[in-house]
Design a protein around this motif. Structure first.
Motif, PDB file in Angstrom:
ATOM      1  N   LEU A 112      82.248  24.154  79.550  1.00 15.78           N
ATOM      2  CA  LEU A 112      81.777  25.089  80.572  1.00 15.78           C
ATOM      3  C   LEU A 112      80.303  24.857  80.892  1.00 15.78           C
ATOM      4  O   LEU A 112      79.475  24.749  79.976  1.00 15.78           O
ATOM      5  CB  LEU A 112      81.986  26.522  80.091  1.00 15.78           C
ATOM      6  CG  LEU A 112      83.456  26.889  79.991  1.00 15.78           C
ATOM      7  CD1 LEU A 112      83.756  27.623  78.710  1.00 15.78           C
ATOM      8  CD2 LEU A 112      83.863  27.726  81.190  1.00 15.78           C
ATOM      9  N   PRO A 113      79.953  24.785  82.165  1.00 14.58           N
ATOM     10  CA  PRO A 113      78.564  24.553  82.545  1.00 14.58           C
ATOM     11  C   PRO A 113      77.663  25.702  82.120  1.00 14.58           C
ATOM     12  O   PRO A 113      77.996  26.870  82.311  1.00 14.58           O
ATOM     13  CB  PRO A 113      78.625  24.433  84.071  1.00 14.58           C
ATOM     14  CG  PRO A 113      79.846  25.204  84.468  1.00 14.58           C
ATOM     15  CD  PRO A 113      80.820  24.984  83.348  1.00 14.58           C
ATOM     16  N   GLY A 114      76.558  25.369  81.487  1.00 20.97           N
ATOM     17  CA  GLY A 114      75.573  26.376  81.122  1.00 20.97           C
ATOM     18  C   GLY A 114      75.925  27.212  79.917  1.00 20.97           C
ATOM     19  O   GLY A 114      75.239  28.199  79.628  1.00 20.97           O
ATOM     20  N   GLU A 115      76.993  26.849  79.205  1.00 17.17           N
ATOM     21  CA  GLU A 115      77.411  27.604  78.027  1.00 17.17           C
ATOM     22  C   GLU A 115      77.356  26.706  76.786  1.00 17.17           C
ATOM     23  O   GLU A 115      77.335  25.481  76.903  1.00 17.17           O
ATOM     24  CB  GLU A 115      78.833  28.139  78.208  1.00 17.17           C
ATOM     25  CG  GLU A 115      79.015  29.079  79.393  1.00 17.17           C
ATOM     26  CD  GLU A 115      78.280  30.400  79.190  1.00 17.17           C
ATOM     27  OE1 GLU A 115      77.946  30.729  78.031  1.00 17.17           O
ATOM     28  OE2 GLU A 115      78.066  31.110  80.190  1.00 17.17           O
ATOM     29  N   PRO A 116      77.344  27.292  75.596  1.00 22.91           N
ATOM     30  CA  PRO A 116      77.377  26.475  74.370  1.00 22.91           C
ATOM     31  C   PRO A 116      78.585  25.546  74.360  1.00 22.91           C
ATOM     32  O   PRO A 116      79.615  25.830  74.977  1.00 22.91           O
ATOM     33  CB  PRO A 116      77.458  27.522  73.254  1.00 22.91           C
ATOM     34  CG  PRO A 116      76.832  28.743  73.840  1.00 22.91           C
ATOM     35  CD  PRO A 116      77.207  28.730  75.298  1.00 22.91           C
ATOM     36  N   ASP A 117      78.451  24.447  73.629  1.00 24.14           N
ATOM     37  CA  ASP A 117      79.463  23.385  73.652  1.00 24.14           C
ATOM     38  C   ASP A 117      80.879  23.861  73.377  1.00 24.14           C
ATOM     39  O   ASP A 117      81.820  23.417  74.021  1.00 24.14           O
ATOM     40  CB  ASP A 117      79.116  22.303  72.610  1.00 24.14           C
ATOM     41  CG  ASP A 117      77.832  21.576  72.930  1.00 24.14           C
ATOM     42  OD1 ASP A 117      77.458  21.525  74.118  1.00 24.14           O
ATOM     43  OD2 ASP A 117      77.201  21.059  71.992  1.00 24.14           O
ATOM     44  N   ARG A 118      81.056  24.759  72.421  1.00 26.72           N
ATOM     45  CA  ARG A 118      82.391  25.015  71.891  1.00 26.72           C
ATOM     46  C   ARG A 118      82.935  26.414  72.193  1.00 26.72           C
ATOM     47  O   ARG A 118      83.799  26.918  71.474  1.00 26.72           O
ATOM     48  CB  ARG A 118      82.401  24.757  70.385  1.00 26.72           C
ATOM     49  CG  ARG A 118      82.036  23.305  70.031  1.00 26.72           C
ATOM     50  CD  ARG A 118      82.055  23.059  68.540  1.00 26.72           C
ATOM     51  NE  ARG A 118      83.339  23.399  67.942  1.00 26.72           N
ATOM     52  CZ  ARG A 118      84.431  22.644  68.008  1.00 26.72           C
ATOM     53  NH1 ARG A 118      84.404  21.497  68.659  1.00 26.72           N
ATOM     54  NH2 ARG A 118      85.551  23.027  67.429  1.00 26.72           N
ATOM     55  N   VAL A 119      82.475  27.028  73.265  1.00 21.96           N
ATOM     56  CA  VAL A 119      82.961  28.375  73.568  1.00 21.96           C
ATOM     57  C   VAL A 119      84.421  28.384  74.008  1.00 21.96           C
ATOM     58  O   VAL A 119      85.094  29.413  73.917  1.00 21.96           O
ATOM     59  CB  VAL A 119      82.094  29.072  74.644  1.00 21.96           C
ATOM     60  CG1 VAL A 119      80.693  29.342  74.128  1.00 21.96           C
ATOM     61  CG2 VAL A 119      82.064  28.257  75.922  1.00 21.96           C
TER      62      VAL A 119
END
Length: 211
Positions: A112-119
């Motif tokens: 997801l763009p702009g979110e932590p890698d593993r959400v």
């Protein structure tokens, strides 16, 4: 990318899904899972991991019998099949191949763009982040339904076999030897990497998409 409208993120055609699951799954890597929010804004992410399942092999939900809970898999390709795992977690699949033959692809991870890698690394986390549940079961993969899959953006069109890792599926007790899981090696949002495949030091998506 983050400002694209629904018109800028068209759905994959039904013909894309009208192929065996093991052909569709690797082609879904790099495509975009898109959901229209109540506000009209689009929530989207890049599919970075997917698994194929077929009626003919023992890990499939329909290998033993056809039932009301798995009936969606026998329908037209290009529909979502959402089931509940362990009575708790929702898992999102797309129906593939042809009617009356149950093929499907499980979406395992999205970046997801702009979110932590593993959400959204793992089927349950993916479904939770996008708010997908059984109410989405049997819905066409189409913008008119508010949940769809868009083609790879221009920056990712060049993804090929060398960019993907093909390996065995995970979280199953049968059919573990069938290598029907694919993931994008350059992504840090994969749910579980194959043995010996090290986590990349940075996520290539950030650079390719200019995020």
């Amino acid at each position: 990318m983050a400002t694209k409208t629904a018109q800028g993120l068209p759905a994959l055609p039904q013909a894309f899904f009208a192929r065996p699951a093991e052909q569709v799954a690797p082609d879904l890597i790099g495509c975009l899972l898109v959901k229209r929010q109540a506000s009209g804004e689009l929530l989207w992410g890049v599919i970075v991991e997917a698994e194929a399942y077929c009626q003919s092999e023992p890990a499939s939900h329909v290998h033993r019998r056809r039932s009301p809970s798995n009936e969606t898999l026998f329908g037209e390709p290009g529909r979502f099949y959402v089931y509940v795992s362990y009575g708790i977690h929702h898992c999102v699949n797309v129906v593939t191949h042809r009617p009356d033959w149950a093929d499907g692809v499980l979406l395992r991870a999205v970046a997801l763009p702009g979110e932590p890698d593993r959400v959204a690394a793992g089927p349950a986390m993916l479904a939770r982040w996008f708010g997908i549940d059984r109410s989405h079961d049997a819905q066409p993969v189409h913008p008119d339904q508010g949940l769809w899959i868009a083609p790879r953006p221009p920056e990712l069109v060049g993804l090929g076999d060398a960019d993907l890792m093909q390996t065995s599926r995970i979280g199953i007790s049968q059919g573990q030897d069938i290598p029907w899981r694919w993931y994008w090696r350059a992504s840090r949002s994969v749910s579980r990497r194959a043995k010996g495949d090290r986590q990349p030091p940075y996520d290539e998506l950030v650079f390719l998409l200019g995020l």
